[in-house]
Motif scaffolding. Sequence first.
Motif, PDB file in Angstrom:
ATOM      1  N   ILE A  91      10.159   4.586  47.443  1.00 16.15           N
ATOM      2  CA  ILE A  91       9.301   5.314  48.374  1.00 16.15           C
ATOM      3  C   ILE A  91       8.908   4.421  49.541  1.00 16.15           C
ATOM      4  N   ILE A  92       8.503   3.232  49.223  1.00 11.28           N
ATOM      5  CA  ILE A  92       8.061   2.318  50.278  1.00 11.28           C
ATOM      6  C   ILE A  92       9.194   2.025  51.245  1.00 11.28           C
ATOM      7  N   GLN A  93      10.345   1.768  50.699  1.00  8.04           N
ATOM      8  CA  GLN A  93      11.469   1.414  51.554  1.00  8.04           C
ATOM      9  C   GLN A  93      11.927   2.606  52.394  1.00  8.04           C
ATOM     10  N   LEU A  94      11.967   3.763  51.762  1.00 11.99           N
ATOM     11  CA  LEU A  94      12.387   4.938  52.522  1.00 11.99           C
ATOM     12  C   LEU A  94      11.331   5.322  53.545  1.00 11.99           C
ATOM     13  N   HIS A  95      10.086   5.113  53.186  1.00 13.32           N
ATOM     14  CA  HIS A  95       9.036   5.411  54.158  1.00 13.32           C
ATOM     15  C   HIS A  95       9.139   4.485  55.352  1.00 13.32           C
ATOM     16  N   ALA A  96       9.523   3.256  55.100  1.00 12.54           N
ATOM     17  CA  ALA A  96       9.710   2.321  56.201  1.00 12.54           C
ATOM     18  C   ALA A  96      10.802   2.804  57.142  1.00 12.54           C
ATOM     19  N   LEU A  97      11.768   3.456  56.558  1.00 14.82           N
ATOM     20  CA  LEU A  97      12.904   3.904  57.360  1.00 14.82           C
ATOM     21  C   LEU A  97      12.671   5.281  57.955  1.00 14.82           C
ATOM     22  N   LEU A  98      12.066   6.155  57.198  1.00 12.31           N
ATOM     23  CA  LEU A  98      11.995   7.556  57.599  1.00 12.31           C
ATOM     24  C   LEU A  98      10.626   8.006  58.063  1.00 12.31           C
ATOM     25  N   GLY A  99       9.609   7.215  57.794  1.00 13.57           N
ATOM     26  CA  GLY A  99       8.274   7.672  58.120  1.00 13.57           C
ATOM     27  C   GLY A  99       7.797   8.742  57.161  1.00 13.57           C
ATOM     28  N   ASN A 100       6.921   9.611  57.642  1.00  8.74           N
ATOM     29  CA  ASN A 100       6.322  10.618  56.764  1.00  8.74           C
ATOM     30  C   ASN A 100       7.232  11.824  56.547  1.00  8.74           C
ATOM     31  N   ARG A 101       8.485  11.577  56.370  1.00 12.10           N
ATOM     32  CA  ARG A 101       9.399  12.686  56.103  1.00 12.10           C
ATOM     33  C   ARG A 101       9.563  12.823  54.604  1.00 12.10           C
ATOM     34  N   TRP A 102       8.565  13.446  54.028  1.00 11.95           N
ATOM     35  CA  TRP A 102       8.465  13.467  52.578  1.00 11.95           C
ATOM     36  C   TRP A 102       9.606  14.219  51.927  1.00 11.95           C
ATOM     37  N   SER A 103      10.032  15.262  52.571  1.00 12.42           N
ATOM     38  CA  SER A 103      11.131  16.031  51.970  1.00 12.42           C
ATOM     39  C   SER A 103      12.404  15.208  51.959  1.00 12.42           C
ATOM     40  N   ALA A 104      12.621  14.451  53.027  1.00 14.86           N
ATOM     41  CA  ALA A 104      13.808  13.596  53.065  1.00 14.86           C
ATOM     42  C   ALA A 104      13.705  12.501  52.019  1.00 14.86           C
ATOM     43  N   ILE A 105      12.534  11.962  51.872  1.00 15.36           N
ATOM     44  CA  ILE A 105      12.327  10.926  50.858  1.00 15.36           C
ATOM     45  C   ILE A 105      12.525  11.515  49.472  1.00 15.36           C
ATOM     46  N   ALA A 106      12.038  12.734  49.303  1.00 18.21           N
ATOM     47  CA  ALA A 106      12.123  13.367  47.985  1.00 18.21           C
ATOM     48  C   ALA A 106      13.558  13.608  47.548  1.00 18.21           C
ATOM     49  N   THR A 107      14.459  13.783  48.507  1.00 19.02           N
ATOM     50  CA  THR A 107      15.850  14.006  48.120  1.00 19.02           C
ATOM     51  C   THR A 107      16.457  12.777  47.458  1.00 19.02           C
ATOM     52  N   HIS A 108      15.830  11.650  47.646  1.00 17.32           N
ATOM     53  CA  HIS A 108      16.346  10.417  47.038  1.00 17.32           C
ATOM     54  C   HIS A 108      15.575  10.023  45.797  1.00 17.32           C
ATOM     55  N   LEU A 109      14.633  10.843  45.415  1.00 17.65           N
ATOM     56  CA  LEU A 109      13.872  10.573  44.196  1.00 17.65           C
ATOM     57  C   LEU A 109      14.042  11.754  43.268  1.00 17.65           C
ATOM     58  N   PRO A 110      14.923  11.635  42.305  1.00 17.24           N
ATOM     59  CA  PRO A 110      15.214  12.751  41.427  1.00 17.24           C
ATOM     60  C   PRO A 110      13.972  13.260  40.727  1.00 17.24           C
ATOM     61  N   LYS A 111      13.856  14.557  40.696  1.00 17.12           N
ATOM     62  CA  LYS A 111      12.802  15.226  39.933  1.00 17.12           C
ATOM     63  C   LYS A 111      11.401  14.977  40.479  1.00 17.12           C
ATOM     64  N   ARG A 112      11.312  14.497  41.675  1.00 19.25           N
ATOM     65  CA  ARG A 112      10.005  14.341  42.300  1.00 19.25           C
ATOM     66  C   ARG A 112       9.929  15.269  43.495  1.00 19.25           C
ATOM     67  N   THR A 113       8.771  15.874  43.680  1.00 17.61           N
ATOM     68  CA  THR A 113       8.601  16.784  44.800  1.00 17.61           C
ATOM     69  C   THR A 113       8.043  16.031  45.989  1.00 17.61           C
ATOM     70  N   ASP A 114       8.294  16.594  47.147  1.00 15.14           N
ATOM     71  CA  ASP A 114       7.769  15.958  48.351  1.00 15.14           C
ATOM     72  C   ASP A 114       6.252  15.892  48.317  1.00 15.14           C
TER      73      ASP A 114
END
Length: 408
Positions: A91-114
């Motif tokens: 999450i931290i690393q993707l947030h560093a890259l993507l910012g508050n794009r929770w849905s995009a981050i969620a696609t890389h975290l199986p079974k977790r919702t945005d």
Amino acid sequence: MGRSPCCEKVGLKKGPWTPEEDQKLLAYIEEHGHGSWRALPGKAGDVYRLFLANYICSLQRCGKSCRLRWTNYLRPDIKRGKFNLQEEQTIIQLHALLGNRWSAIATHLPKRTDNEIKNYWNTHLKKRLTKMGIDPVTHKPKSDTLSSVDGQCKNEANLSHMAQWESARLEAEARLVRESKLRSNSFQHQLGSSGSARVSVLAQLQNKMAAPLAAPPCLDVLKAWHGVWPKSAKGGVGAGDLESPTSTLSFSEIALSMPAVGFGENSAAVIEFVRNPGTCEGGLVVKEECEVEWKGLEKSTHFPEFKERTENSMSFTSGLHDMPFPVEGSWISESLRTGNGHEHVSNFIEGFTDLLLDNSDDRNSSDSSEDSDNADGSGGDHIYEENKNYWNDILNLVNSSSFDSPVF
DNA sequence: AAACCCTGCAACCGCTCTTAC
DNA sequence: GGTAAGAGCGGTTGCAGGGTT
């Protein structure tokens, strides 16, 4: 454009869901199914009508509320409970890259919702990073704001890093916009039962690495980006006022170009982090087979002495473009699994783990070590190396792990 | 034991984007 | 092409529960 009918306007129930309501909703979904409501043309309307019918009968909830309840809570493929360390790091690393794009981050975290990721970030990770002395927005150490001679040097180094990553992020976003349109049809059937039509930003980025360069879409930010590209290809200068809507940086002050994530097909693209030995500034150099070097800072007025790569250069190949779509599996960094020359990622993870587990003491000692570094004049080096590794490792992790994304 | 404070999280709000007509 | 409504997203709120005073 229009808003969904408000629950208040039609007297629908709001607030926490009761077990009875959950049962009714589950019973409905068992009978009628679920999925990407947008991906089911014709059915979406039926779903909504049935929700309304449900409302008329007993479940006095609007369709939007039902959808949220399902996607955020009732879905069987949701993993609940505490986030593990790897998830936190991701999450931290993707947030560093993507910012508050929770849905995009969620696609890389199986079974977790945005929504869950967003909540976890706001309630845990954000505070923890702050406590560690890291700005949760920029992901750079707050101690850099200390005013000193070296502080300015460090700030410039961090700004340089941030600018590079911001550019990379914008490029990825632009690709998402462009390529999701192209691929959405062929990908939809591959998306899981979540029904979400979200396409992975990072997978898009990775896909792009295997695709020829194409003209960016007509987004304003990419017009600006596109404007600097030809110049950069010729070793030219800078980006001008390339700013992200969410950026904390003013690119006009940094003046660099950063074609860091666009690679020609079948090229052995290499990103090298290049540093001017005389200052604390640095830049990324992208090399392809033809050995064209993208020395974005080369002619920058801010970095007039930037001419040569040094032993401080850090390079890593993507080495991924000849791979097919990622196989199913857990979110594990390829480099972590194989140790294929990306040892620094492991080191980074270990270091980060230490920080997560016990950050206060580390932070103090790190502060003191910075002070001592500063005292002998090498403080800029210390911070510089830390930041260089931090950002480069994020890219490396993303590159190496996007193939493992469960999205595909 | 009661009041207060803090934390975590489910749910809502309001916006934009997409789609159907 | 214009409009209405569904879908999706990110920000925010409000409540419940636990801890502290």
